[in-house]
Design an enzyme around this catalytic site. Sequence first.
Site, short mmCIF file in Angstrom:
data_model
loop_
_atom_site.label_atom_id
_atom_site.label_comp_id
_atom_site.label_asym_id
_atom_site.label_seq_id
_atom_site.Cartn_x
_atom_site.Cartn_y
_atom_site.Cartn_z
N PHE A 10 4.86 4.73 -13.62
CA PHE A 10 3.39 4.68 -13.57
C PHE A 10 2.90 5.73 -12.58
CE2 PHE A 10 2.57 2.58 -9.46
CZ PHE A 10 3.83 2.08 -9.15
N TYR A 44 1.96 8.63 -10.38
CA TYR A 44 2.40 10.01 -10.23
C TYR A 44 3.91 10.19 -10.52
CZ TYR A 44 -2.02 10.68 -7.60
OH TYR A 44 -3.34 10.75 -7.20
N ASP A 45 4.56 9.19 -11.08
CA ASP A 45 6.01 9.27 -11.32
C ASP A 45 6.46 10.53 -12.06
OD1 ASP A 45 6.91 7.04 -9.95
OD2 ASP A 45 6.77 5.70 -11.67
N ASP A 60 0.87 -1.17 0.00
CA ASP A 60 0.00 0.00 0.00
C ASP A 60 0.90 1.22 0.00
OD1 ASP A 60 -2.92 0.61 -0.02
OD2 ASP A 60 -2.22 2.04 1.48
N SER A 61 0.63 2.12 -0.92
CA SER A 61 1.57 3.21 -1.10
C SER A 61 0.83 4.49 -1.46
CB SER A 61 2.58 2.84 -2.18
OG SER A 61 1.97 2.20 -3.26
N ARG A 117 9.32 1.93 -2.72
CA ARG A 117 9.00 0.49 -2.81
C ARG A 117 10.27 -0.34 -2.65
NH1 ARG A 117 6.13 1.21 -6.58
NH2 ARG A 117 4.31 1.36 -5.24
P1 IMP Z 1 -2.86 1.90 -3.38
O1 IMP Z 1 -1.60 1.46 -2.69
O2 IMP Z 1 -3.51 0.81 -4.14
O3 IMP Z 1 -3.78 2.61 -2.42
O4 IMP Z 1 -2.48 2.94 -4.49
C1 IMP Z 1 -1.40 3.80 -4.35
C2 IMP Z 1 -1.38 4.80 -5.47
O5 IMP Z 1 -0.21 5.60 -5.24
C3 IMP Z 1 -1.21 4.17 -6.83
O6 IMP Z 1 -2.39 4.09 -7.52
C4 IMP Z 1 -0.26 5.12 -7.54
O7 IMP Z 1 -1.00 6.05 -8.22
C5 IMP Z 1 0.46 5.84 -6.43
N1 IMP Z 1 1.80 5.29 -6.36
C6 IMP Z 1 2.28 4.36 -5.48
N2 IMP Z 1 3.54 4.06 -5.76
C7 IMP Z 1 3.88 4.80 -6.83
C8 IMP Z 1 5.07 4.90 -7.59
O8 IMP Z 1 6.08 4.20 -7.36
N3 IMP Z 1 5.04 5.78 -8.59
C9 IMP Z 1 3.95 6.54 -8.89
N4 IMP Z 1 2.81 6.47 -8.24
C10 IMP Z 1 2.77 5.60 -7.21
#
Ligand code: IMP
Length: 216
Positions: free
Chosen positions: A164, A166-167, A74-75, A202
């Site tokens: 991908f 918001y990179d 989750d990120s 990550r």
């Molecule tokens: P979730 O973890 O499914 O709630 O989604 C996290 C969201 O954060 C993703 O849909 C991405 O848009 C964004 N996100 C997470 N990690 C990255 C990354 O490494 N690069 C760009 N966007 C990220």
Amino acid sequence: MRKLVEKEIVVATHNAGKVREINELLAPYGLIAKSAAEHGLPEPEENGTTFEENALTKAKAAMLATGLPALSDDSGLVVDALDGQPGVYTADWAEKEDGSGRDFSMAMQKVEDALLAKGATLPEQRTGRFVATLCLIWPDSHVEYFRGEAEGQLIWPPRGELGFGYDPVFLPNGHERTFGEMTSEEKHGWDGTPEDEGLSHRTRAFALFARQCLSK
Ligand code: IMP
């Protein structure tokens, strides 16, 4: 801290960008790792208020459905001038109003509009970080969490077609190119050894996971 001795795990995410990056990171360890989508699992609803809660929801659903250890991610993007938003709602900011999926150009524009509404035009007013929480759950429900962060600045206009989400608007500290302009090896910024911490959120979380749970 428990070691992962099982040879097969499920990568508990439906996000294609995350699946690709996690598979690249797992490759040297020789694990069989299929994603939740490849197992045909539904995407669980994430209604937690922390990265850890949402990571647990995803990992637990995949573990219960497959009987395999499950690794989730989750990120999100945490912007200082926006009091930490979008944070755990980073994916939600990309939801199209007609419910037909996600649009990250729109989501990046929302972040930019929110920064401008706060008068945040100078680089030092546009600081933030990507955060990733990995959760590993075993079939007996034992759980471990690994959190990684990458500090940087929000830039505008977006730059780069790689990566991908918001990179293209994230410029990691100490670098001249956004994550969207980096190859995945550059974004990982990791030599794969336990001593190295990596560049992306990550990868940093994964390096902790690898150090504690995996052996080559
Ligand atoms: P979730 O973890 O499914 O709630 O989604 C996290 C969201 O954060 C993703 O849909 C991405 O848009 C964004 N996100 C997470 N990690 C990255 C990354 O490494 N690069 C760009 N966007 C990220």
